[in-house]
Design a protein around this motif. Sequence first.
Motif, PDB file in Angstrom:
ATOM      1  N   ASP A 227       0.819  -0.706   0.261  1.00  0.00           N
ATOM      2  CA  ASP A 227       0.456   0.303   0.094  1.00  0.00           C
ATOM      3  C   ASP A 227       1.273   1.118   0.011  1.00  0.00           C
ATOM      4  OD1 ASP A 227      -2.212   1.900   0.580  1.00  0.00           O
ATOM      5  OD2 ASP A 227      -3.150   1.087   1.912  1.00  0.00           O
ATOM      6  N   ALA A 228       1.589   1.857  -1.295  1.00  0.00           N
ATOM      7  CA  ALA A 228       2.482   2.252  -1.143  1.00  0.00           C
ATOM      8  C   ALA A 228       1.569   3.930  -1.177  1.00  0.00           C
ATOM      9  CB  ALA A 228       3.432   3.258  -2.933  1.00  0.00           C
ATOM     10  N   ASP A 229       0.251   4.183  -1.103  1.00  0.00           N
ATOM     11  CA  ASP A 229       0.046   5.572  -1.133  1.00  0.00           C
ATOM     12  C   ASP A 229      -0.476   5.674  -0.125  1.00  0.00           C
ATOM     13  OD1 ASP A 229      -0.827   6.277  -3.711  1.00  0.00           O
ATOM     14  OD2 ASP A 229      -2.649   4.990  -4.134  1.00  0.00           O
ATOM     15  N   TRP A 230      -0.528   4.623   1.395  1.00  0.00           N
ATOM     16  CA  TRP A 230      -0.833   4.582   2.349  1.00  0.00           C
ATOM     17  C   TRP A 230       0.657   5.360   3.420  1.00  0.00           C
ATOM     18  CZ3 TRP A 230       1.461   2.862   7.035  1.00  0.00           C
ATOM     19  CH2 TRP A 230       0.906   3.575   8.345  1.00  0.00           C
ATOM     20  N   ALA A 231       1.472   5.076   2.078  1.00  0.00           N
ATOM     21  CA  ALA A 231       2.542   5.370   3.349  1.00  0.00           C
ATOM     22  C   ALA A 231       2.466   6.696   2.614  1.00  0.00           C
ATOM     23  CB  ALA A 231       3.879   4.279   2.806  1.00  0.00           C
ATOM     24  N   LYS A 232       3.031   6.781   1.482  1.00  0.00           N
ATOM     25  CA  LYS A 232       2.954   8.281   1.075  1.00  0.00           C
ATOM     26  C   LYS A 232       1.941   9.805   1.659  1.00  0.00           C
ATOM     27  CE  LYS A 232       2.678  11.340  -2.681  1.00  0.00           C
ATOM     28  NZ  LYS A 232       1.941  12.005  -2.477  1.00  0.00           N
ATOM     29  N   ARG A 233       0.629   9.216   2.452  1.00  0.00           N
ATOM     30  CA  ARG A 233       0.022   9.856   3.102  1.00  0.00           C
ATOM     31  C   ARG A 233       0.583   9.939   4.327  1.00  0.00           C
ATOM     32  NH1 ARG A 233      -4.177   6.860   0.816  1.00  0.00           N
ATOM     33  NH2 ARG A 233      -4.241   6.366   2.443  1.00  0.00           N
ATOM     34  N   THR A 234       0.550   8.606   5.477  1.00  0.00           N
ATOM     35  CA  THR A 234       1.428   8.941   5.892  1.00  0.00           C
ATOM     36  C   THR A 234       2.897  10.190   6.786  1.00  0.00           C
ATOM     37  OG1 THR A 234       0.885   6.871   6.807  1.00  0.00           O
ATOM     38  CG2 THR A 234       1.986   7.575   7.869  1.00  0.00           C
ATOM     39  N   ARG A 235       3.802   9.371   5.549  1.00  0.00           N
ATOM     40  CA  ARG A 235       4.292  10.508   5.467  1.00  0.00           C
ATOM     41  C   ARG A 235       4.125  12.334   6.172  1.00  0.00           C
ATOM     42  NH1 ARG A 235       6.689   6.999   2.196  1.00  0.00           N
ATOM     43  NH2 ARG A 235       7.938   5.368   2.149  1.00  0.00           N
ATOM     44  N   GLU A 236       3.092  12.600   5.176  1.00  0.00           N
ATOM     45  CA  GLU A 236       3.024  13.912   4.821  1.00  0.00           C
ATOM     46  C   GLU A 236       2.768  14.165   6.609  1.00  0.00           C
ATOM     47  OE1 GLU A 236       0.682  13.818   1.256  1.00  0.00           O
ATOM     48  OE2 GLU A 236       1.891  13.411   0.201  1.00  0.00           O
ATOM     49  N   ARG A 237       1.685  13.293   6.980  1.00  0.00           N
ATOM     50  CA  ARG A 237       0.932  13.815   8.120  1.00  0.00           C
ATOM     51  C   ARG A 237       1.928  13.849   9.600  1.00  0.00           C
ATOM     52  NH1 ARG A 237      -0.213  10.643  12.526  1.00  0.00           N
ATOM     53  NH2 ARG A 237      -0.025   8.639  10.492  1.00  0.00           N
ATOM     54  N   LEU A 238       2.717  13.067   9.460  1.00  0.00           N
ATOM     55  CA  LEU A 238       3.932  12.551  10.747  1.00  0.00           C
ATOM     56  C   LEU A 238       4.793  13.990  10.283  1.00  0.00           C
ATOM     57  CD1 LEU A 238       4.960   9.304  10.410  1.00  0.00           C
ATOM     58  CD2 LEU A 238       3.618  10.092  12.040  1.00  0.00           C
ATOM     59  N   GLU A 239       5.258  14.879   9.193  1.00  0.00           N
ATOM     60  CA  GLU A 239       5.439  15.784   9.063  1.00  0.00           C
ATOM     61  C   GLU A 239       5.301  17.220   9.419  1.00  0.00           C
ATOM     62  OE1 GLU A 239       9.047  16.588   8.243  1.00  0.00           O
ATOM     63  OE2 GLU A 239       9.568  14.561   7.186  1.00  0.00           O
ATOM     64  N   ASP A 240       3.456  17.218   8.942  1.00  0.00           N
ATOM     65  CA  ASP A 240       3.305  17.965   9.919  1.00  0.00           C
ATOM     66  C   ASP A 240       2.761  18.188  11.717  1.00  0.00           C
ATOM     67  OD1 ASP A 240       1.821  19.080   7.318  1.00  0.00           O
ATOM     68  OD2 ASP A 240       0.648  18.338   7.155  1.00  0.00           O
ATOM     69  N   ASP A 241       2.491  16.394  11.984  1.00  0.00           N
ATOM     70  CA  ASP A 241       2.236  16.336  13.278  1.00  0.00           C
ATOM     71  C   ASP A 241       3.943  16.898  14.526  1.00  0.00           C
ATOM     72  OD1 ASP A 241      -0.222  16.242  13.133  1.00  0.00           O
ATOM     73  OD2 ASP A 241      -0.310  13.814  13.408  1.00  0.00           O
ATOM     74  N   THR A 242       5.271  16.443  13.553  1.00  0.00           N
ATOM     75  CA  THR A 242       6.249  17.086  13.807  1.00  0.00           C
ATOM     76  C   THR A 242       6.419  18.537  14.246  1.00  0.00           C
ATOM     77  OG1 THR A 242       6.831  14.827  12.935  1.00  0.00           O
ATOM     78  CG2 THR A 242       8.925  16.561  13.359  1.00  0.00           C
ATOM     79  N   SER A 243       5.829  19.018  13.030  1.00  0.00           N
ATOM     80  CA  SER A 243       6.151  20.593  12.632  1.00  0.00           C
ATOM     81  C   SER A 243       4.523  20.969  14.099  1.00  0.00           C
ATOM     82  CB  SER A 243       5.641  20.992  12.176  1.00  0.00           C
ATOM     83  OG  SER A 243       6.537  20.973  10.812  1.00  0.00           O
ATOM     84  N   ARG A 244       4.083  20.723  14.683  1.00  0.00           N
ATOM     85  CA  ARG A 244       2.869  21.109  15.405  1.00  0.00           C
ATOM     86  C   ARG A 244       3.795  21.075  16.743  1.00  0.00           C
ATOM     87  NH1 ARG A 244      -3.146  18.731  15.775  1.00  0.00           N
ATOM     88  NH2 ARG A 244      -3.806  19.997  17.648  1.00  0.00           N
ATOM     89  N   LEU A 245       4.244  19.330  16.565  1.00  0.00           N
ATOM     90  CA  LEU A 245       5.023  18.611  18.813  1.00  0.00           C
ATOM     91  C   LEU A 245       5.853  20.383  18.214  1.00  0.00           C
ATOM     92  CD1 LEU A 245       4.514  17.113  20.920  1.00  0.00           C
ATOM     93  CD2 LEU A 245       6.120  15.375  19.460  1.00  0.00           C
ATOM     94  N   ASP A 246       6.988  19.832  17.472  1.00  0.00           N
ATOM     95  CA  ASP A 246       7.336  21.154  17.885  1.00  0.00           C
ATOM     96  C   ASP A 246       7.837  22.233  18.742  1.00  0.00           C
ATOM     97  OD1 ASP A 246      10.452  19.273  16.936  1.00  0.00           O
ATOM     98  OD2 ASP A 246      10.253  19.641  15.388  1.00  0.00           O
ATOM     99  N   ALA A 247       6.349  23.361  18.245  1.00  0.00           N
ATOM    100  CA  ALA A 247       6.135  24.815  18.410  1.00  0.00           C
ATOM    101  C   ALA A 247       4.944  24.362  19.646  1.00  0.00           C
ATOM    102  CB  ALA A 247       5.283  24.725  17.055  1.00  0.00           C
ATOM    103  N   LEU A 248       4.704  23.186  19.815  1.00  0.00           N
ATOM    104  CA  LEU A 248       4.524  23.950  21.287  1.00  0.00           C
ATOM    105  C   LEU A 248       5.308  23.417  22.240  1.00  0.00           C
ATOM    106  CD1 LEU A 248       1.323  21.115  21.388  1.00  0.00           C
ATOM    107  CD2 LEU A 248       1.020  23.305  22.194  1.00  0.00           C
ATOM    108  N   MET A 249       6.336  22.395  22.006  1.00  0.00           N
ATOM    109  CA  MET A 249       7.341  22.234  22.686  1.00  0.00           C
ATOM    110  C   MET A 249       8.402  23.589  22.815  1.00  0.00           C
ATOM    111  SD  MET A 249       7.541  19.451  24.303  1.00  0.00           S
ATOM    112  CE  MET A 249       8.763  19.220  25.057  1.00  0.00           C
ATOM    113  N   THR A 250       9.154  24.138  21.867  1.00  0.00           N
ATOM    114  CA  THR A 250       9.230  25.388  21.823  1.00  0.00           C
ATOM    115  C   THR A 250       8.434  26.773  22.567  1.00  0.00           C
ATOM    116  OG1 THR A 250       9.159  25.581  20.082  1.00  0.00           O
ATOM    117  CG2 THR A 250      10.862  24.442  20.225  1.00  0.00           C
ATOM    118  N   LYS A 251       7.770  26.305  22.608  1.00  0.00           N
ATOM    119  CA  LYS A 251       6.959  27.524  22.812  1.00  0.00           C
ATOM    120  C   LYS A 251       6.411  27.217  24.843  1.00  0.00           C
ATOM    121  CE  LYS A 251       2.225  29.555  23.405  1.00  0.00           C
ATOM    122  NZ  LYS A 251       0.570  28.672  23.095  1.00  0.00           N
ATOM    123  N   SER A 252       7.351  26.466  25.274  1.00  0.00           N
ATOM    124  CA  SER A 252       6.957  26.068  26.625  1.00  0.00           C
ATOM    125  C   SER A 252       8.195  25.688  27.486  1.00  0.00           C
ATOM    126  CB  SER A 252       5.878  24.884  26.787  1.00  0.00           C
ATOM    127  OG  SER A 252       5.053  24.629  26.457  1.00  0.00           O
ATOM    128  N   GLY A 253       9.701  26.471  26.585  1.00  0.00           N
ATOM    129  CA  GLY A 253      10.376  26.729  27.045  1.00  0.00           C
ATOM    130  C   GLY A 253      11.831  25.627  26.744  1.00  0.00           C
TER     131      GLY A 253
END
Length: 312
Positions: A227-253
Motif C-alpha cells: 500500500d504505497a499510497d498509505w505510506a505517502k499519506r502517512t509521511r505527510e501527516r507525520l511531518e505536519d505533526d512533527t512541526s506541531r509538536l516542535d512548536a508546542l515544546m519550544t513555546k513551553s521553553g
Amino acid sequence: MTETPRDHGGGLDAAVARYGGTRAAWLDLSTGINPVPYPIGEVAPDAWTALPDRAAQDRLIQAARKFWDVPDEAGIIAAPGASALIARMPGVFGGNTATIPAPTYNEHAAAFRATGWAVQERGVADTTVVVHPNNPDGRLWDANDFVGNTIIDESFCDIAPNTSHVGQSRRRDRVVLKSFGKFWGLAGLRLGFAIAHPATIRRLGDMLGPWAVSGPALEIGARALEDADWAKRTRERLEDDTSRLDALMTKSGASVVGGTSLFRLYDVGDAAHWQDKLAQGQVWSRVFPYSDRWLRLGLPAPDRWDMLEAAL
C-alpha cells in the motif's frame, strides 16, 4: 565504552502505579511508534490455524523487495521483530570487537556483549553498528562513513526513504535492518527484516529456523507493504505533526535537539522535572540515563493533542 543501563521507552504500568489513573487514560509518548496504525482489516482464518505456507512468505518478501527497492543481488529475510535480528547480529560477521557510536539504541551493544564481544564507541573494530536515522537524536549517516563490516539499523528510515542505504545491501560486508512496527504503528505484530548478501541471509535463516513469522504477520505485513499510497499519506501527516509538536515544546521553553518525524528529542534543562510535570497530566515521556537534560516525545494520536497541551 561506558556501560549504561539497558533502558527503553514504555514502562507505563510503573507510571500509572506512581501517579494514578488507568492505563487507558494515559497518553504514552515514550516510544517512537506511529500513533495512527495501518488498518489491519480482516485476516484469513487459516492464517491463525495453519502453519505459514510458502506462498504467504513469498508474497511478503516480494512486497518488501518492491517497497524498499532491494537490489536483485541482495537477499531479504523476515523475522519476528527487528529485535530478534539484532540479537543475532553478533553471529553474522566474524570477530570479537564492535564499534557502536553512542548515544544510540542500546540493544545493539547488549547483543554483542551478551556473546562476549568487546564494545567501543569509536575506532576500528571487526564490526561497526550504526542506527540510521539514529535513536534518539536523528543523526543520518553517509555511505562514506562505512568501512568494513557494517550493520545499518534503519528501523526509523521509512519516514525518509530517500536516505536509505539499502542499495549497499548487495555487499558481503553490509546488513540493513528494517522494523515494521514503528512506521506502520503495529509494534505488537512483531515483524522485522534483514537485507543483505544472499550468503548472509542464508546464515540468518539457519539461526531463525522455520516459520519464524506468524501467519497473521505475513498477511498484514504484505498488505501494508503493498500500500504505497498509505505510506505517502502517512509521511505527510507525520511531518505536519512533527512541526506541531516542535512548536508546542519550544513555546513551553524546550529546545529541539533532533529526532525524526516519529519521535522528537528536546533539551529541557531538567529532564526529570519535565517528565514529572507531564506525568502529573498523565502524559508519559522518555528520559535517558546518560543525559539529565534530554526528553524524548513521540507523536500524539490526532484526538489526544489537547491532553498534551494541557499537561504542558
